[in-house]
Design a protein around this motif. Structure first.
Motif, mmCIF file in Angstrom:
data_model
loop_
_atom_site.group_PDB
_atom_site.id
_atom_site.type_symbol
_atom_site.label_atom_id
_atom_site.label_comp_id
_atom_site.label_asym_id
_atom_site.label_seq_id
_atom_site.Cartn_x
_atom_site.Cartn_y
_atom_site.Cartn_z
ATOM 1 N N MET A 1 0.844 -1.173 0.000
ATOM 2 C CA MET A 1 0.000 0.000 0.000
ATOM 3 C C MET A 1 0.885 1.230 0.000
ATOM 4 N N LEU A 2 0.573 2.166 -0.860
ATOM 5 C CA LEU A 2 1.259 3.447 -0.919
ATOM 6 C C LEU A 2 0.416 4.478 -0.172
ATOM 7 N N ALA A 18 -2.728 0.067 8.377
ATOM 8 C CA ALA A 18 -2.370 -0.834 7.276
ATOM 9 C C ALA A 18 -1.423 -1.926 7.768
ATOM 10 N N LYS A 19 -0.441 -1.561 8.582
ATOM 11 C CA LYS A 19 0.486 -2.550 9.128
ATOM 12 C C LYS A 19 -0.242 -3.548 10.022
ATOM 13 N N ALA A 20 -1.204 -3.057 10.807
ATOM 14 C CA ALA A 20 -1.974 -3.945 11.689
ATOM 15 C C ALA A 20 -2.766 -4.971 10.892
ATOM 16 N N GLU A 21 -3.101 -4.624 9.643
ATOM 17 C CA GLU A 21 -3.824 -5.547 8.764
ATOM 18 C C GLU A 21 -2.877 -6.402 7.924
ATOM 19 N N TYR A 24 2.149 -4.370 3.393
ATOM 20 C CA TYR A 24 3.476 -3.827 3.138
ATOM 21 C C TYR A 24 3.233 -2.368 2.788
ATOM 22 N N VAL A 25 3.856 -1.438 3.524
ATOM 23 C CA VAL A 25 3.524 -0.022 3.388
ATOM 24 C C VAL A 25 4.705 0.772 2.836
ATOM 25 N N ILE A 26 4.401 1.559 1.812
ATOM 26 C CA ILE A 26 5.331 2.517 1.231
ATOM 27 C C ILE A 26 4.755 3.893 1.539
ATOM 28 N N THR A 42 6.693 1.621 8.695
ATOM 29 C CA THR A 42 6.701 1.812 7.245
ATOM 30 C C THR A 42 7.844 0.990 6.648
ATOM 31 N N ASP A 43 7.537 0.231 5.595
ATOM 32 C CA ASP A 43 8.523 -0.664 4.990
ATOM 33 C C ASP A 43 9.454 0.043 4.019
ATOM 34 N N GLU A 44 8.926 0.976 3.239
ATOM 35 C CA GLU A 44 9.725 1.744 2.281
ATOM 36 C C GLU A 44 9.304 3.193 2.378
ATOM 37 N N LEU A 45 10.271 4.081 2.138
ATOM 38 C CA LEU A 45 9.982 5.512 2.192
ATOM 39 C C LEU A 45 10.490 6.196 0.946
#
Length: 165
Positions: A1-2, A18-21, A24-26, A42-45
């Motif tokens: 998810m972005l 989003a992380k709780a669900e 993978y968060v950008i 957050t996985d990517e920034l």
């Protein structure tokens, strides 16, 4: 998810939800907020001054908390069938038909409280899976100042108005 504006009041909560669900968060945010967002999971920034569309590809879902040209530019980051959620006042910068013509979906969302959602969020807050960051707490009498701060742009976390006793 972005998630655009990932360090803001809504964005930093969206990252954690989003992380709780299990997503993978950008996140897009100013570089000086990247450590804050890493701490939230957050996985990517992506620095928000960079062209996110040049580096982010094939995401399932994107949350636009910025508006303007972010909506149309974000379509290029989605996989076929991907979903752009626009949570900005007014138009998201494109019509749902434009997204559909490119094989994607677009929806404008407005938060609607529900007992079920509030119960789930309360449980996440209680077990500290979500932490809300308050940038500033101002007395209710300073509501105009809070609006000025919000309108000035970037801030990390939320602004809170404290009601008088």
């Amino acid at each position: 998810m972005l998630i655009h504006a990932a360090a803001g009041a809504v964005g930093h909560a969206a990252v954690q939800l989003a992380k709780a669900e299990g997503a993978y968060v950008i996140g897009t945010a100013p570089a000086d907020d990247h450590d804050f967002l890493r701490d939230l999971g957050t996985d990517e920034l992506v620095d928000d001054t960079a062209d996110f569309a040049a580096t982010v590809h094939s995401v399932d879902t994107a949350l636009d908390l910025v508006g303007g040209d972010f909506g149309p530019r974000t379509l290029g980051t989605l996989r076929p069938g991907g979903l752009l959620l626009a949570a900005v006042p007014g138009a998201p910068g494109l019509a749902p038909e434009e997204a559909e013509a490119r094989g994607m979906r677009c929806a404008v969302i407005t938060p609607e409280p529900s007992g079920e959602r509030l119960t789930k969020i309360a449980a996440l807050l209680a077990n500290t899976r979500i932490r809300l960051h308050v940038e500033a707490a101002l007395p209710f009498t300073d509501a105009a100042r809070a609006h000025e701060l919000g309108d000035a742009g970037h801030r990390k976390g939320a602004l809170v108005l404290a009601l008088p006793n």
